[in-house]
Design a protein around this motif. Structure first.
Motif, PDB file in Angstrom:
ATOM      1  N   PRO A  88       0.833  -1.217   0.000  1.00 40.96           N
ATOM      2  CA  PRO A  88       0.000   0.000   0.000  1.00 40.96           C
ATOM      3  C   PRO A  88       0.861   1.258   0.000  1.00 40.96           C
ATOM      4  O   PRO A  88       0.976   1.971   1.011  1.00 40.96           O
ATOM      5  N   ALA A  89       1.467   1.521  -1.135  1.00 43.15           N
ATOM      6  CA  ALA A  89       2.463   2.594  -1.217  1.00 43.15           C
ATOM      7  C   ALA A  89       1.914   3.936  -0.759  1.00 43.15           C
ATOM      8  O   ALA A  89       2.602   4.705  -0.071  1.00 43.15           O
ATOM      9  N   ALA A  90       0.669   4.247  -1.115  1.00 38.60           N
ATOM     10  CA  ALA A  90       0.097   5.551  -0.780  1.00 38.60           C
ATOM     11  C   ALA A  90      -0.077   5.729   0.718  1.00 38.60           C
ATOM     12  O   ALA A  90      -0.221   6.857   1.202  1.00 38.60           O
ATOM     13  N   ARG A  91      -0.046   4.640   1.493  1.00 36.19           N
ATOM     14  CA  ARG A  91      -0.281   4.722   2.936  1.00 36.19           C
ATOM     15  C   ARG A  91       1.011   4.617   3.747  1.00 36.19           C
ATOM     16  O   ARG A  91       0.964   4.630   4.974  1.00 36.19           O
ATOM     17  N   LEU A  92       2.158   4.502   3.059  1.00 38.50           N
ATOM     18  CA  LEU A  92       3.402   4.261   3.779  1.00 38.50           C
ATOM     19  C   LEU A  92       3.992   5.520   4.400  1.00 38.50           C
ATOM     20  O   LEU A  92       4.973   5.436   5.147  1.00 38.50           O
ATOM     21  N   GLY A  93       3.423   6.682   4.062  1.00 44.25           N
ATOM     22  CA  GLY A  93       3.785   7.898   4.783  1.00 44.25           C
ATOM     23  C   GLY A  93       5.078   8.546   4.361  1.00 44.25           C
ATOM     24  O   GLY A  93       5.665   9.305   5.142  1.00 44.25           O
ATOM     25  N   GLY A  94       5.547   8.319   3.147  1.00 45.00           N
ATOM     26  CA  GLY A  94       6.743   9.000   2.681  1.00 45.00           C
ATOM     27  C   GLY A  94       6.457  10.456   2.338  1.00 45.00           C
ATOM     28  O   GLY A  94       5.309  10.895   2.268  1.00 45.00           O
ATOM     29  N   ALA A  95       7.514  11.219   2.103  1.00 45.03           N
ATOM     30  CA  ALA A  95       7.361  12.633   1.738  1.00 45.03           C
ATOM     31  C   ALA A  95       6.966  12.721   0.275  1.00 45.03           C
ATOM     32  O   ALA A  95       7.794  12.564  -0.620  1.00 45.03           O
ATOM     33  N   VAL A 145       4.837  11.771  -3.333  1.00 44.20           N
ATOM     34  CA  VAL A 145       4.726  10.529  -4.086  1.00 44.20           C
ATOM     35  C   VAL A 145       6.067   9.817  -4.156  1.00 44.20           C
ATOM     36  O   VAL A 145       6.145   8.591  -3.985  1.00 44.20           O
ATOM     37  N   GLU A 146       7.126  10.563  -4.364  1.00 46.79           N
ATOM     38  CA  GLU A 146       8.444   9.939  -4.479  1.00 46.79           C
ATOM     39  C   GLU A 146       8.830   9.237  -3.180  1.00 46.79           C
ATOM     40  O   GLU A 146       9.401   8.145  -3.185  1.00 46.79           O
ATOM     41  N   GLY A 147       8.502   9.875  -2.053  1.00 47.07           N
ATOM     42  CA  GLY A 147       8.796   9.258  -0.763  1.00 47.07           C
ATOM     43  C   GLY A 147       8.013   7.969  -0.561  1.00 47.07           C
ATOM     44  O   GLY A 147       8.547   6.969  -0.058  1.00 47.07           O
ATOM     45  N   CYS A 148       6.748   7.984  -0.969  1.00 44.07           N
ATOM     46  CA  CYS A 148       5.920   6.771  -0.862  1.00 44.07           C
ATOM     47  C   CYS A 148       6.471   5.662  -1.736  1.00 44.07           C
ATOM     48  O   CYS A 148       6.495   4.487  -1.347  1.00 44.07           O
ATOM     49  N   LEU A 149       6.906   6.034  -2.937  1.00 45.43           N
ATOM     50  CA  LEU A 149       7.434   5.030  -3.857  1.00 45.43           C
ATOM     51  C   LEU A 149       8.734   4.425  -3.335  1.00 45.43           C
ATOM     52  O   LEU A 149       8.977   3.220  -3.476  1.00 45.43           O
ATOM     53  N   LYS A 150       9.575   5.251  -2.697  1.00 42.99           N
ATOM     54  CA  LYS A 150      10.814   4.728  -2.117  1.00 42.99           C
ATOM     55  C   LYS A 150      10.506   3.776  -0.960  1.00 42.99           C
ATOM     56  O   LYS A 150      11.126   2.708  -0.827  1.00 42.99           O
ATOM     57  N   ALA A 151       9.541   4.189  -0.112  1.00 51.33           N
ATOM     58  CA  ALA A 151       9.149   3.317   1.004  1.00 51.33           C
ATOM     59  C   ALA A 151       8.573   2.005   0.485  1.00 51.33           C
ATOM     60  O   ALA A 151       8.834   0.928   1.036  1.00 51.33           O
ATOM     61  N   ALA A 152       7.796   2.103  -0.592  1.00 48.82           N
ATOM     62  CA  ALA A 152       7.208   0.901  -1.182  1.00 48.82           C
ATOM     63  C   ALA A 152       8.289  -0.026  -1.717  1.00 48.82           C
ATOM     64  O   ALA A 152       8.184  -1.258  -1.601  1.00 48.82           O
ATOM     65  N   ASP A 153       9.341   0.556  -2.283  1.00 47.77           N
ATOM     66  CA  ASP A 153      10.423  -0.267  -2.821  1.00 47.77           C
ATOM     67  C   ASP A 153      11.125  -1.035  -1.704  1.00 47.77           C
ATOM     68  O   ASP A 153      11.474  -2.213  -1.864  1.00 47.77           O
ATOM     69  N   LEU A 154      11.297  -0.392  -0.543  1.00 47.82           N
ATOM     70  CA  LEU A 154      11.921  -1.072   0.598  1.00 47.82           C
ATOM     71  C   LEU A 154      11.049  -2.226   1.090  1.00 47.82           C
ATOM     72  O   LEU A 154      11.548  -3.325   1.381  1.00 47.82           O
ATOM     73  N   VAL A 155       9.741  -1.969   1.183  1.00 39.62           N
ATOM     74  CA  VAL A 155       8.831  -3.026   1.620  1.00 39.62           C
ATOM     75  C   VAL A 155       8.840  -4.171   0.614  1.00 39.62           C
ATOM     76  O   VAL A 155       8.840  -5.349   0.989  1.00 39.62           O
ATOM     77  N   SER A 206       1.885  -9.866   5.298  1.00 43.11           N
ATOM     78  CA  SER A 206       0.974  -8.923   5.949  1.00 43.11           C
ATOM     79  C   SER A 206       1.657  -8.241   7.121  1.00 43.11           C
ATOM     80  O   SER A 206       1.539  -7.017   7.308  1.00 43.11           O
ATOM     81  N   VAL A 207       2.377  -9.030   7.931  1.00 43.02           N
ATOM     82  CA  VAL A 207       3.075  -8.454   9.084  1.00 43.02           C
ATOM     83  C   VAL A 207       4.125  -7.449   8.626  1.00 43.02           C
ATOM     84  O   VAL A 207       4.277  -6.366   9.225  1.00 43.02           O
ATOM     85  N   ALA A 208       4.842  -7.774   7.557  1.00 45.50           N
ATOM     86  CA  ALA A 208       5.862  -6.844   7.042  1.00 45.50           C
ATOM     87  C   ALA A 208       5.237  -5.526   6.613  1.00 45.50           C
ATOM     88  O   ALA A 208       5.789  -4.445   6.868  1.00 45.50           O
ATOM     89  N   VAL A 209       4.085  -5.579   5.962  1.00 48.69           N
ATOM     90  CA  VAL A 209       3.399  -4.352   5.535  1.00 48.69           C
ATOM     91  C   VAL A 209       2.896  -3.577   6.748  1.00 48.69           C
ATOM     92  O   VAL A 209       3.053  -2.350   6.833  1.00 48.69           O
ATOM     93  N   TRP A 210       2.288  -4.281   7.722  1.00 48.07           N
ATOM     94  CA  TRP A 210       1.770  -3.597   8.914  1.00 48.07           C
ATOM     95  C   TRP A 210       2.900  -2.883   9.668  1.00 48.07           C
ATOM     96  O   TRP A 210       2.718  -1.766  10.163  1.00 48.07           O
ATOM     97  N   GLN A 211       4.042  -3.543   9.737  1.00 51.42           N
ATOM     98  CA  GLN A 211       5.163  -2.932  10.463  1.00 51.42           C
ATOM     99  C   GLN A 211       5.695  -1.692   9.751  1.00 51.42           C
ATOM    100  O   GLN A 211       6.322  -0.835  10.388  1.00 51.42           O
ATOM    101  N   GLU A 264       1.992  -3.985  19.553  1.00 49.01           N
ATOM    102  CA  GLU A 264       0.683  -4.434  20.032  1.00 49.01           C
ATOM    103  C   GLU A 264      -0.337  -4.449  18.902  1.00 49.01           C
ATOM    104  O   GLU A 264      -1.114  -5.414  18.753  1.00 49.01           O
ATOM    105  N   MET A 265      -0.338  -3.402  18.085  1.00 48.36           N
ATOM    106  CA  MET A 265      -1.317  -3.326  16.992  1.00 48.36           C
ATOM    107  C   MET A 265      -1.063  -4.410  15.948  1.00 48.36           C
ATOM    108  O   MET A 265      -2.002  -5.022  15.430  1.00 48.36           O
ATOM    109  N   VAL A 266       0.210  -4.670  15.645  1.00 48.88           N
ATOM    110  CA  VAL A 266       0.539  -5.729  14.683  1.00 48.88           C
ATOM    111  C   VAL A 266       0.112  -7.088  15.233  1.00 48.88           C
ATOM    112  O   VAL A 266      -0.448  -7.927  14.503  1.00 48.88           O
ATOM    113  N   ALA A 267       0.339  -7.310  16.539  1.00 45.57           N
ATOM    114  CA  ALA A 267      -0.070  -8.579  17.161  1.00 45.57           C
ATOM    115  C   ALA A 267      -1.592  -8.743  17.103  1.00 45.57           C
ATOM    116  O   ALA A 267      -2.108  -9.840  16.844  1.00 45.57           O
ATOM    117  N   GLN A 268      -2.317  -7.652  17.346  1.00 44.03           N
ATOM    118  CA  GLN A 268      -3.785  -7.720  17.295  1.00 44.03           C
ATOM    119  C   GLN A 268      -4.271  -8.013  15.873  1.00 44.03           C
ATOM    120  O   GLN A 268      -5.217  -8.789  15.669  1.00 44.03           O
TER     121      GLN A 268
END
Length: 656
Positions: free
Chosen positions: A194-201, A203-213, A254-259, A296-300
């Protein structure tokens, strides 16, 4: 010929299908020849009839425009949205590009998409690659107005921040860029990031975060099954053995994305996944710490994923609650690890009829159901019984049962109801007994099923059930199950069984209660062994009841087993001489005495009168009458005194 028609059509710009028909090509060429020869006024009329605009942005000769109009069906079939495009030139250009894309290999398409700053190695198939490239090709041909429509539909939140552009072309380029960014983010979404939700600076920041995930997700895909199982075991959740590799990969992804999600997005994820706000904590750590909160949220979220899976497997997680559902899943996981023999022992301990062909999965399903019933809230358990129309009975003294008693009773009722057909297939009439009786009978049946023939024979002997000389195991088992079942059935059911077996109810005391039931049981027991008794010479009709017949049969067996010394002593104790008599004669006379001791008292009195013996006596004076018969028939023909020092053996109660 067809090849020449194809070449001519292509030369003049007419459409040629992948598998052209000769008549279609010829018809188009003839129409073209007609257009070329039409007077100007007729040519204009033809253009108007076909909707061809002569004075639009594409000012060309009418025949050329008419030729393009013949392509419209072909363009539409190829997915060209002609109504959205500014003209036929744009439609033709888009068609040519789409045709070119369609001919490319997946590798070439991937390379072309990467040229538009899309990430490589997304794992997209050819259909998904074509879809993205078709969008890009379309945006290149759309007007500003149409581009704004796409932006309004896809990314309305950015329209208020477009700013001022120097001209339409600059605006067009701006809108195309926004749509490309949205397509890049959407492409990541399609592969589970979910690149748009990864919170980067931006669009470019989101895309970089998405690449790491994405890199982490690719490493998860490459993990072995053993490594994935080790990771799942580290979470402390049960049911690892039932998870396939694909399930473990999905969970770990899923856990990797949530984290990777920001805390605000994680909170949204909790809400969208139905995790209660007041859910009990699963992890330890200081409140207010962001890492603790994230863990805690990831565990839930992970627990909620498993709860959904367990619910689909038959564990009602909504009714049990999160913690109890986890407890059920842990216990069920223990069941799944058991050997078949252990599972069958647990299955039998529930009071269910044993069945050699029962499958492992059927046993597990039953054990899981009982486990759920035992842990359901009492109100939910009552609702389960109510939905099945199972009445909750009071205790034997008429008082209300306490919670533990009610739960135990309801679980037993549900178990019987769920396995009704199994009980009935084993000959247990569930409608005629309460759940405790059903469970008891089933448990007794299981015990009998596991006994060897010798043990079954001893069981019959212990309850005083006469047997033939060489009984088979199945015959012994059948008799014991009948007796076991009859011992708990009410009088009404025993009466029905008597009628079904064609037994006369004459002599049954219609007084209700235990006496009537005893009479019915006696008739059924006698019918069970009558043939064997008669084969052994026992005068069934003369004795009239199972109790008497069983006593006589037991006494006869004991007499046959006596030594000659004991036979002579027993005979002499009745006041008669055994001199000159052989063993057989003595044994037969002792057997006759056993019959006299058990026959109906009125019949005994009748026999006494027939031998000139005073028959006026009470039941407790039976022994005196029998000794009188012994003396008259085998002694000095004189009735003995009324009291004897050595009376015959007393009667025994042989009813099981």
């Amino acid at each position: 010929q067809l090849p020449r028609l194809v070449a001519e059509s292509r030369a003049v710009g007419l459409p040629v299908e992948v598998r052209p028909a000769r008549d279609d090509l010829l018809a188009r060429l003839l129409v073209l020849e007609v257009w070329r020869r039409l007077p100007p006024t007729e040519l204009l009329a033809e253009c108007r009839a076909r909707g061809v605009t002569l004075f639009g942005p594409e000012r060309e000769e009418p025949v050329r425009l008419l030729i393009r109009s013949t392509w419209v069906p072909t363009w539409e079939a190829a997915g060209v949205p002609i109504a959205r495009l500014p003209g036929h030139k744009a439609a033709e250009a888009l068609f040519q590009e789409l045709s070119s894309l369609q001919a490319m290999s997946p590798g070439a398409l991937q390379a072309k998409l990467k040229g538009h700053d899309f990430p490589a190695d997304l794992g997209l198939g050819k259909r998904e690659l074509l879809e993205r490239l078709r969008e890009i090709a379309l945006w290149k041909q759309l007007s500003v107005t149409e581009l704004l429509k796409d932006c309004t539909e896809r990314i309305p939140e950015v329209l208020h921040d477009l700013g001022v552009c120097a001209n339409a072309e600059e605006r067009r380029h701006q809108l195309q860029g926004l749509l490309l960014d949205e397509a890049r983010l959407r492409t990541w979404e399609a592969v589970g990031v979910p690149a748009a939700r990864l919170g980067g600076a931006g669009v470019e920041g989101c895309l970089k975060a998405a690449d790491l995930v994405a890199r982490e997700l690719r490493s998860i895909e490459a993990m072995s099954l053993e490594a994935l199982q080790e990771w799942y075991d580290s979470t402390g959740l049960p049911d690892a053995s039932s998870l396939e590799k694909a399930d473990l990969v999905r969970l770990m992804r899923s856990v990797a994305v949530w984290q990777a999600l920001p805390l605000a997005e994680l909170r949204k994820e909790l809400k969208s996944n139905g995790v209660p706000e007041n859910a009990p904590k699963l992890t330890a750590g200081a409140d207010g710490d962001s890492d603790t909160e994230r863990g805690e949220m990831v565990a839930q979220l992970l627990l909620q994923d498993r709860l959904n899976a367990w619910d689909a497997q038959g564990i009602p997680t909504q009714r049990l609650g999160r913690q109890i559902s986890l407890q059920v899943a842990q216990e069920y996981d223990r069941f799944q690890r058991m050997k078949v023999t252990e599972l069958k022992d647990m299955y039998s301990s529930l009071g269910l009829p044993s069945e050699s062909g029962v499958e492992r999965q059927d046993i597990l399903k039953t054990l899981r159901a009982v486990l759920v019933w035992e842990l359901l809230p009492l109100s939910e358990l009552e609702k389960e019984c109510s939905d099945r129309r199972l009445p909750l009975q009071k205790s034997q003294n008429g008082s209300e049962k306490n919670d533990d008693e009610r739960r135990s009773q309801m679980v037993q009722m549900l178990l019987v109801d769920s396995c009704k057909s199994l009980y009935e297939s084993k000959g247990i009439p569930v409608q005629s007994m309460d759940t405790v009786q059903i469970a008891t009978i089933a448990s007794q049946f299981n015990r009998l099923d596991q006994m060897a023939a010798a043990d079954l024979k001893k069981e019959c002997q212990d309850i005083g059930l006469p047997l033939p000389a060489n009984p088979g195991r199945q015959d012994l088992l059948s008799r014991l199950k009948d007796v076991t079942l009859w011992s708990v059935l009410p009088s009404s059911e025993l009466k029905n069984i008597c009628l079904t077996r064609g037994l006369s109810l004459v002599g049954v005391r219609k007084c209700g209660g235990d006496r009537e039931r005893d009479d019915l049981m006696d008739k059924l027991l006698l019918s069970l062994v009558q043939v064997d008794l008669e084969a052994a010479g026992v005068p069934v009709e003369e004795l009239g009841s199972f109790q008497s017949c069983a006593c006589v049969a037991a006494e006869w067996n004991a007499i046959e087993a006596m030594s000659m010394t004991d036979v002579v002593k027993r005979y002499a104790d009745m006041g008669v001489s055994a001199r000159t008599l052989g063993r057989r004669e003595l044994v037969d006379r002792l057997k006759q005495v056993a019959v006299w001791m058990e026959m109906r008292f009125t019949d005994l009195q009748k026999q006494c009168r027939g031998h000139g013996i005073n028959s006026i006596a009470k039941e407790e004076e039976r022994a005196d009458l029998v000794l009188g018969l012994v003396a008259v028939r085998w002694g000095d023909a004189q009735p003995p005194p009324q009291r004897q020092q050595h009376p015959p053996p007393p009667r025994a109660d042989a009813q099981p």
